[in-house]
Design a protein around this motif. Structure first.
Motif, mmCIF file in Angstrom:
data_model
loop_
_atom_site.group_PDB
_atom_site.id
_atom_site.type_symbol
_atom_site.label_atom_id
_atom_site.label_comp_id
_atom_site.label_asym_id
_atom_site.label_seq_id
_atom_site.Cartn_x
_atom_site.Cartn_y
_atom_site.Cartn_z
ATOM 1 N N GLN A 160 46.832 21.239 -35.198
ATOM 2 C CA GLN A 160 46.869 22.303 -36.203
ATOM 3 C C GLN A 160 47.029 21.713 -37.603
ATOM 4 O O GLN A 160 46.411 22.179 -38.559
ATOM 5 C CB GLN A 160 48.008 23.271 -35.908
ATOM 6 C CG GLN A 160 47.746 24.137 -34.700
ATOM 7 C CD GLN A 160 48.947 24.977 -34.335
ATOM 8 O OE1 GLN A 160 50.087 24.553 -34.505
ATOM 9 N NE2 GLN A 160 48.689 26.170 -33.819
ATOM 10 N N GLY A 161 47.843 20.678 -37.709
ATOM 11 C CA GLY A 161 48.007 20.001 -38.995
ATOM 12 C C GLY A 161 46.703 19.379 -39.470
ATOM 13 O O GLY A 161 46.355 19.455 -40.652
ATOM 14 N N MET A 162 45.980 18.775 -38.540
ATOM 15 C CA MET A 162 44.694 18.179 -38.889
ATOM 16 C C MET A 162 43.695 19.254 -39.307
ATOM 17 O O MET A 162 42.936 19.073 -40.261
ATOM 18 C CB MET A 162 44.132 17.381 -37.707
ATOM 19 C CG MET A 162 42.912 16.581 -38.070
ATOM 20 S SD MET A 162 42.158 15.669 -36.710
ATOM 21 C CE MET A 162 43.532 15.000 -35.840
ATOM 22 N N THR A 163 43.722 20.375 -38.603
ATOM 23 C CA THR A 163 42.839 21.486 -38.949
ATOM 24 C C THR A 163 43.153 22.013 -40.343
ATOM 25 O O THR A 163 42.249 22.266 -41.145
ATOM 26 C CB THR A 163 42.967 22.621 -37.913
ATOM 27 O OG1 THR A 163 42.651 22.104 -36.621
ATOM 28 C CG2 THR A 163 42.046 23.777 -38.238
ATOM 29 N N LEU A 164 44.433 22.156 -40.652
ATOM 30 C CA LEU A 164 44.837 22.617 -41.977
ATOM 31 C C LEU A 164 44.398 21.625 -43.054
ATOM 32 O O LEU A 164 43.907 22.030 -44.118
ATOM 33 C CB LEU A 164 46.350 22.834 -42.037
ATOM 34 C CG LEU A 164 46.900 23.343 -43.358
ATOM 35 C CD1 LEU A 164 46.284 24.679 -43.735
ATOM 36 C CD2 LEU A 164 48.411 23.459 -43.277
ATOM 37 N N ALA A 165 44.550 20.339 -42.781
ATOM 38 C CA ALA A 165 44.114 19.318 -43.740
ATOM 39 C C ALA A 165 42.610 19.418 -43.982
ATOM 40 O O ALA A 165 42.147 19.300 -45.130
ATOM 41 C CB ALA A 165 44.490 17.931 -43.235
ATOM 42 N N LEU A 166 41.839 19.641 -42.930
ATOM 43 C CA LEU A 166 40.390 19.791 -43.089
ATOM 44 C C LEU A 166 40.041 21.056 -43.872
ATOM 45 O O LEU A 166 39.093 21.061 -44.662
ATOM 46 C CB LEU A 166 39.704 19.794 -41.723
ATOM 47 C CG LEU A 166 39.686 18.452 -40.989
ATOM 48 C CD1 LEU A 166 39.142 18.625 -39.573
ATOM 49 C CD2 LEU A 166 38.874 17.432 -41.754
ATOM 50 N N PHE A 200 41.332 29.115 -39.335
ATOM 51 C CA PHE A 200 42.399 29.973 -38.812
ATOM 52 C C PHE A 200 42.164 30.329 -37.345
ATOM 53 O O PHE A 200 43.106 30.369 -36.550
ATOM 54 C CB PHE A 200 42.549 31.236 -39.662
ATOM 55 C CG PHE A 200 43.240 30.974 -40.967
ATOM 56 C CD1 PHE A 200 44.499 30.401 -41.002
ATOM 57 C CD2 PHE A 200 42.626 31.295 -42.156
ATOM 58 C CE1 PHE A 200 45.136 30.158 -42.204
ATOM 59 C CE2 PHE A 200 43.249 31.050 -43.368
ATOM 60 C CZ PHE A 200 44.510 30.475 -43.398
ATOM 61 N N ILE A 201 40.923 30.568 -36.978
ATOM 62 C CA ILE A 201 40.619 30.843 -35.570
ATOM 63 C C ILE A 201 40.963 29.633 -34.717
ATOM 64 O O ILE A 201 41.558 29.766 -33.630
ATOM 65 C CB ILE A 201 39.134 31.250 -35.407
ATOM 66 C CG1 ILE A 201 38.899 32.628 -36.018
ATOM 67 C CG2 ILE A 201 38.706 31.216 -33.945
ATOM 68 C CD1 ILE A 201 37.434 33.006 -36.162
ATOM 69 N N LEU A 202 40.612 28.440 -35.180
ATOM 70 C CA LEU A 202 40.918 27.222 -34.431
ATOM 71 C C LEU A 202 42.418 27.005 -34.301
ATOM 72 O O LEU A 202 42.917 26.634 -33.234
ATOM 73 C CB LEU A 202 40.249 26.015 -35.096
ATOM 74 C CG LEU A 202 40.413 24.681 -34.386
ATOM 75 C CD1 LEU A 202 39.862 24.746 -32.962
ATOM 76 C CD2 LEU A 202 39.719 23.583 -35.171
ATOM 77 N N ILE A 203 43.166 27.263 -35.379
ATOM 78 C CA ILE A 203 44.626 27.109 -35.322
ATOM 79 C C ILE A 203 45.228 28.056 -34.288
ATOM 80 O O ILE A 203 46.073 27.663 -33.481
ATOM 81 C CB ILE A 203 45.240 27.327 -36.719
ATOM 82 C CG1 ILE A 203 44.935 26.111 -37.599
ATOM 83 C CG2 ILE A 203 46.740 27.573 -36.640
ATOM 84 C CD1 ILE A 203 45.336 26.271 -39.047
ATOM 85 N N MET A 204 44.773 29.299 -34.276
ATOM 86 C CA MET A 204 45.284 30.262 -33.289
ATOM 87 C C MET A 204 44.881 29.868 -31.870
ATOM 88 O O MET A 204 45.697 29.973 -30.941
ATOM 89 C CB MET A 204 44.750 31.668 -33.601
ATOM 90 C CG MET A 204 45.207 32.214 -34.895
ATOM 91 S SD MET A 204 46.986 32.421 -34.885
ATOM 92 C CE MET A 204 47.223 33.146 -36.474
ATOM 93 N N THR A 205 43.659 29.415 -31.704
ATOM 94 C CA THR A 205 43.191 29.007 -30.375
ATOM 95 C C THR A 205 43.976 27.805 -29.870
ATOM 96 O O THR A 205 44.350 27.752 -28.691
ATOM 97 C CB THR A 205 41.685 28.682 -30.420
ATOM 98 O OG1 THR A 205 40.985 29.828 -30.906
ATOM 99 C CG2 THR A 205 41.159 28.306 -29.055
#
Length: 82
Positions: free
Chosen positions: A41-47, A23-28
């Motif tokens: 952000q999509g890749m981060t969510l998938a991870l 979540f921090i990475l998505i916001m950043t």
């Protein structure tokens, strides 16, 4: 404090940490890249989802291993009683 009967539950701590970092990475990414952040952000969510599935799988494995161990102890105790 994240704990269980045997001390700190590493899987629970890993799950919480991975979700928080995600979540921090998505916001950043949103702050730094704006609309260009969407694929990242999509890749981060998938991870994050992959990490959650891994934690669930490991929990299930450990729980089944513990059940097999307890069943073996019960079986040995019955054999000793006979």
């Amino acid at each position: 404090m994240v704990s269980s009967r045997y001390g700190i539950d590493g899987l629970r701590a890993a799950a919480i940490a991975s979700q928080a970092l995600g979540f921090i990475l998505i916001m950043t990414l949103e702050t730094c890249l704006g609309d260009a952040a969407r694929p990242w952000q999509g890749m981060t969510l998938a991870l994050m989802l992959l990490a959650a599935c891994w934690v669930a799988l490991m929990r299930r494995y450990r729980r089944n291993k513990q059940r097999r161990s307890m069943a073996g102890r019960d079986r040995r105790a019955k054999e000793d009683d006979e």
